[in-house]
Scaffold this motif. Structure first.
Motif, short mmCIF file in Angstrom:
data_model
loop_
_atom_site.label_atom_id
_atom_site.label_comp_id
_atom_site.label_asym_id
_atom_site.label_seq_id
_atom_site.Cartn_x
_atom_site.Cartn_y
_atom_site.Cartn_z
N VAL B 84 0.85 -1.20 0.00
CA VAL B 84 0.00 0.00 0.00
C VAL B 84 0.88 1.24 0.00
O VAL B 84 1.59 1.53 0.97
CB VAL B 84 -0.92 0.01 1.24
N HIS B 85 0.83 1.99 -1.11
CA HIS B 85 1.61 3.22 -1.22
C HIS B 85 0.80 4.39 -0.69
O HIS B 85 -0.36 4.57 -1.07
CB HIS B 85 1.99 3.46 -2.68
N LEU B 86 1.45 5.20 0.16
CA LEU B 86 0.69 6.23 0.87
C LEU B 86 1.22 7.63 0.60
O LEU B 86 2.41 7.85 0.37
CB LEU B 86 0.77 5.97 2.38
N HIS B 87 0.29 8.60 0.70
CA HIS B 87 0.68 10.02 0.69
C HIS B 87 1.47 10.31 1.96
O HIS B 87 1.32 9.59 2.95
CB HIS B 87 -0.57 10.89 0.69
N PRO B 88 2.20 11.40 1.98
CA PRO B 88 2.85 11.77 3.24
C PRO B 88 1.79 12.06 4.30
O PRO B 88 0.68 12.48 3.98
CB PRO B 88 3.61 13.05 2.89
N ALA B 89 2.17 11.85 5.55
CA ALA B 89 1.21 12.08 6.64
C ALA B 89 0.84 13.55 6.71
O ALA B 89 1.68 14.42 6.49
CB ALA B 89 1.82 11.62 7.96
N SER B 90 -0.42 13.84 6.99
CA SER B 90 -0.84 15.24 7.10
C SER B 90 -0.40 15.79 8.45
O SER B 90 -0.21 15.04 9.41
CB SER B 90 -2.36 15.37 6.93
N SER B 91 -0.28 17.10 8.50
CA SER B 91 0.29 17.72 9.71
C SER B 91 -0.64 17.58 10.90
O SER B 91 -0.18 17.50 12.05
CB SER B 91 0.60 19.19 9.44
N ASN B 92 -1.94 17.51 10.66
CA ASN B 92 -2.86 17.44 11.80
C ASN B 92 -3.29 16.00 12.09
O ASN B 92 -4.33 15.74 12.66
CB ASN B 92 -4.10 18.31 11.56
N LYS B 93 -2.44 15.08 11.70
CA LYS B 93 -2.76 13.67 11.94
C LYS B 93 -2.72 13.38 13.44
O LYS B 93 -1.90 13.92 14.18
CB LYS B 93 -1.72 12.80 11.22
N GLU B 94 -3.65 12.51 13.87
CA GLU B 94 -3.68 12.09 15.27
C GLU B 94 -2.43 11.27 15.58
O GLU B 94 -1.91 10.59 14.70
CB GLU B 94 -4.92 11.21 15.53
N PRO B 95 -1.99 11.29 16.82
CA PRO B 95 -0.76 10.57 17.17
C PRO B 95 -0.88 9.07 16.91
O PRO B 95 -1.94 8.49 17.03
CB PRO B 95 -0.58 10.83 18.66
N GLY B 96 0.28 8.49 16.51
CA GLY B 96 0.29 7.07 16.19
C GLY B 96 1.58 6.43 16.69
O GLY B 96 2.34 7.07 17.42
N PRO B 97 1.82 5.18 16.30
CA PRO B 97 2.95 4.43 16.84
C PRO B 97 4.31 4.92 16.33
O PRO B 97 5.32 4.67 16.94
CB PRO B 97 2.67 3.00 16.37
N PHE B 98 4.31 5.58 15.19
CA PHE B 98 5.58 6.04 14.62
C PHE B 98 5.54 7.52 14.31
O PHE B 98 4.56 8.01 13.75
CB PHE B 98 5.89 5.27 13.32
N GLN B 99 6.64 8.21 14.67
CA GLN B 99 6.70 9.64 14.36
C GLN B 99 7.17 9.84 12.94
O GLN B 99 6.82 10.83 12.29
CB GLN B 99 7.67 10.36 15.31
N SER B 100 8.07 8.94 12.50
CA SER B 100 8.61 9.12 11.15
C SER B 100 8.89 7.77 10.53
O SER B 100 8.94 6.74 11.20
CB SER B 100 9.91 9.93 11.22
N SER B 101 9.07 7.80 9.23
CA SER B 101 9.41 6.56 8.52
C SER B 101 10.18 6.91 7.27
O SER B 101 9.93 7.94 6.63
CB SER B 101 8.13 5.82 8.16
N LYS B 102 11.13 6.02 6.88
CA LYS B 102 11.86 6.33 5.65
C LYS B 102 11.18 5.75 4.42
O LYS B 102 11.64 5.91 3.30
CB LYS B 102 13.31 5.86 5.77
N TYR B 103 10.06 5.07 4.66
CA TYR B 103 9.35 4.47 3.53
C TYR B 103 8.04 5.20 3.27
O TYR B 103 7.41 5.72 4.19
CB TYR B 103 9.01 3.00 3.80
N SER B 104 7.61 5.20 2.01
CA SER B 104 6.29 5.78 1.70
C SER B 104 5.27 4.68 1.41
O SER B 104 4.22 4.92 0.83
CB SER B 104 6.40 6.69 0.50
N TYR B 105 5.62 3.47 1.79
CA TYR B 105 4.64 2.39 1.60
C TYR B 105 4.73 1.41 2.76
O TYR B 105 5.72 1.37 3.49
CB TYR B 105 4.88 1.64 0.28
N ILE B 106 3.64 0.66 2.92
CA ILE B 106 3.61 -0.41 3.93
C ILE B 106 3.24 -1.71 3.23
O ILE B 106 2.75 -1.69 2.10
CB ILE B 106 2.58 -0.15 5.05
#
Lengths: 241, 386
Positions: B84-106
């Motif tokens: 699953v290829h994803l857009h970059p996270a939006s700035s007002n995204k609710e907190p999640g398990p990861f702050q950053s990632s070097k990949y744009s897909y999962i």
């Protein structure tokens, strides 16, 4: 050849697995629906009608089995199956009076009485649906449209189109004569008499030979005066063999 | 993996569940993460993953974040995957398990299969983009009157207002119920379509489906209340459930049958059994389907269908033809009898009394006199005195 056969089985297995999964999902959806609206089904006859109509439209019979999801989770099954028992009991109790024919109105009244003051409301539509299910028991349950309503048959007597149309004719006044049949239906005397005699034999019609002009054939099922007559204790005993 | 947010996993108003699959592992691009074994849920609005061991651990990403998806087929030692290829996270995204990632897909690994279906559904949702047209709100608050506050209404005006509120509430309940019902029916319709498709395949293959699969299919149909389009001679419409039921009935009915001369009509059985159960009643069809299996299961009771269509249950030891002989005696003693009279004499239901007399007639022992006074049976003197 063998390869095709194998592939065939794999396809079916895959689809079955898919169905199994979708079934689980559906069950969850139904549970959710039940947790919110189960009361609605029990309380509202209108809702039940909607529900039944929708099921019929998509090709699903929620009353086919007590083991079905609908029955188990929405409780529709128990409602109708219990009603079936009550209908059978009323019909048995009154059979000797009316030969196994009873109007939907009278059946409705008697069933409501039997259920008591605190039971859930039951509509005529509910009764009809319960009766349709009872047919499969082979006891001769049938629904005959007459006038604006229905006659419910609960004995295995054979009633063909001729009998039915005479019943419909008799519905207006509660009785019918040979002359009326001849003039309304344009039948010959013999045919009219055969039908009436059959109804007499089955106990569904009574003969009043002392009527002024000609003998009158009365249908006890249609005697409005007999409505709301209590079921006597003897009759009640008959209902529970 | 930084596109995900923590969530309760509860669906919001307007959000509907589309498909779910157990045994799914999440990966951040090419790297494994601790989300090893969970249930993956696809809704109209989000992709939700819940840990199978720890239900509190639940994360989700909005479908709107998905750019595109790819399938990766399974290999030796590797499960099938969806990338699953994803857009970059939006700035007002609710907190999640990861702050950053070097990949744009999962990657979603389907350890317990199900990727074909899931991929199909996800593609559909990506095409339909239902999240754009259906607004969602927070899951229902317990106290609905935060805004309006509870107005202390007094007097007739107050009562009227309360009744109006109640009526609106009832109307809302009913219309909500109908709405929910419609949605439910749509899903049920899908089930019906699928079952038709399977039934067609079975008809085409004509026997390439195993007995086991047939049994499974029939039980699915039973659960949904779908009529069985494929009849099998062995058990008819019966399923495992009906087999069990048949065995139960054999136990329950033994004594009642003995008390009633070895024979009962199916309506009597229906009433008896359901009155005894009180809850989880049998449908008429359940009873008939179970009874049809009695013979093949070699149980001590059996189903018999008379010419008239009347269905009865008899003890195996019961012999209706023998009973006919004693019926003949009874009728001879009295000269003639109607079904009603015979029933009273012998202590049977009129229905069964009539069937016995009809059978006696069929066997030639009795004659009928069919008049307006009713159907009366006489010993068949033609037979005995010739």
């Amino acid at each position: 050849q063998a390869k095709y056969k194998e592939r065939g089985t794999v396809l079916a297995e895959d689809q079955l697995a898919q169905m199994s999964k979708q079934l689980d999902m559906f069950k969850t959806n139904l549970e959710e629906f039940a947790s919110k609206h189960k009361q609605e089904i029990r309380k509202s006859p209108e809702f039940r009608v909607q529900f039944q109509d929708m099921c019929a439209t998509i090709g699903v019979d929620p009353l086919a089995s007590g083991k079905g999801f609908w029955s188990e989770m929405l409780g529709v099954g128990d409602f109708y199956y219990e009603l079936g028992v009550q209908i059978i009991e009323v019909c048995l109790a009154l059979k000797h009076r009316n030969g196994g024919l009873i109007t939907l109105e009278e059946l409705h009244q008697q069933v409501l009485k039997g259920r008591g003051k605190f039971a859930q409301d039951v509509s005529q539509d509910d009764l009809l649906r319960a009766i349709k299910k009872l047919k499969v028991l082979g006891n001769g349950f049938g629904i005959i449209p007459v006038g604006g309503t229905y006659l419910i048959q609960s004995v295995p007597a054979e009633l063909n189109m001729d009998h039915t149309v005479v019943l419909q004719l008799a519905e207006k006044k509660g009785f019918v004569t040979v002359s009326e049949i001849k003039s309304s239906l344009k039948w010959e005397t013999e045919r009219a008499k055969q039908v009436l005699e059959h109804l007499l034999k089955e106990g569904m019609a009574w003969l009043d030979e002392q009527a002024p002009e000609e003998p009158q054939y009365w249908l006890p099922a249609l005697f409005t005066e007999l409505y709301s007559q209590e079921i006597t204790p003897e009759e009640a005993k008959e209902a529970i063999p | 993996m930084d596109r995900f947010s923590w969530t309760t996993g509860l669906l919001e108003l307007g959000e509907t569940l589309v498909v779910q699959q157990r045994g799914v592992r999440l990966s951040d691009g090419e790297e494994k993460v601790k989300f090893d074994s969970g249930v993956l849920l696809l809704s109209t609005h989000r992709l939700i993953w819940r840990d199978q061991k720890n239900h509190e651990c639940c994360i989700a990403v909005p479908l709107s974040q998905i750019v595109f998806i790819e399938e990766q087929s399974s290999g030796i030692g590797k499960s099938a995957k969806i990338v699953v290829h994803l857009h970059p996270a939006s700035s007002n995204k609710e907190p999640g398990p990861f702050q950053s990632s070097k990949y744009s897909y999962i990657k979603l690994s389907f350890k317990e299969h199900g990727q074909i279906e899931f991929y199909r559904r996800l593609s559909e949702e990506m095409t339909q983009r239902r999240w754009e047209s259906i607004p969602t709100g927070q899951a229902m608050q317990v106290n609905k009157n935060t805004q309006a506050g509870r107005i202390r209404a007094v007097g007739i005006v107050g009562i009227e207002r309360k009744l109006e509120e109640k009526r609106k509430e009832t109307d809302k309940n009913i219309s909500e119920a109908f709405e929910d019902l419609s949605k439910l029916m749509e899903k049920a319709k899908e089930m019906v379509e699928l079952s038709k498709s399977i039934a067609n395949k079975i008809k085409e293959k004509q026997g390439d489906i195993t007995e086991d699969e047939t049994i499974r299919f029939k039980s699915y149909l039973l659960s949904m209340g779908i009529a069985n389009p494929v009849t099998r001679e062995t058990y008819g419409s019966g399923t495992q459930y009906h087999m069990q039921l048949a065995k139960q009935l054999a136990g329950i009915l033994q004594t009642p049958l003995e008390e009633r001369g070895g024979i009962m009509s199916l309506t009597e059985v229906y009433c008896l059994v359901n009155r005894a159960r009180g809850l989880e009643l049998l449908s008429p069809e359940d009873l008939v389907n179970a009874c049809k299996m009695l013979e093949s299961l070699k149980l001590p009771i059996r189903l018999r269908i008379f010419d008239s269509g009347v269905m009865v249950i008899e003890l195996q030891s019961h012999n209706e033809e023998e009973m006919v002989a004693s019926a003949l005696e009874t009728v001879s003693e009295k000269g003639s009898l109607t079904a009603d009279e015979f029933a009273k004499l012998v202590g049977m239901s009129v229905l069964l009394a009539k069937e016995r007399l009809l059978l006696a007639e069929k066997m030639g022992h009795l004659c009928r006199d069919d008049s307006v006074e009713g159907l009366r049976f006489y010993p068949n003197l033609f037979l005995t005195q010739s």
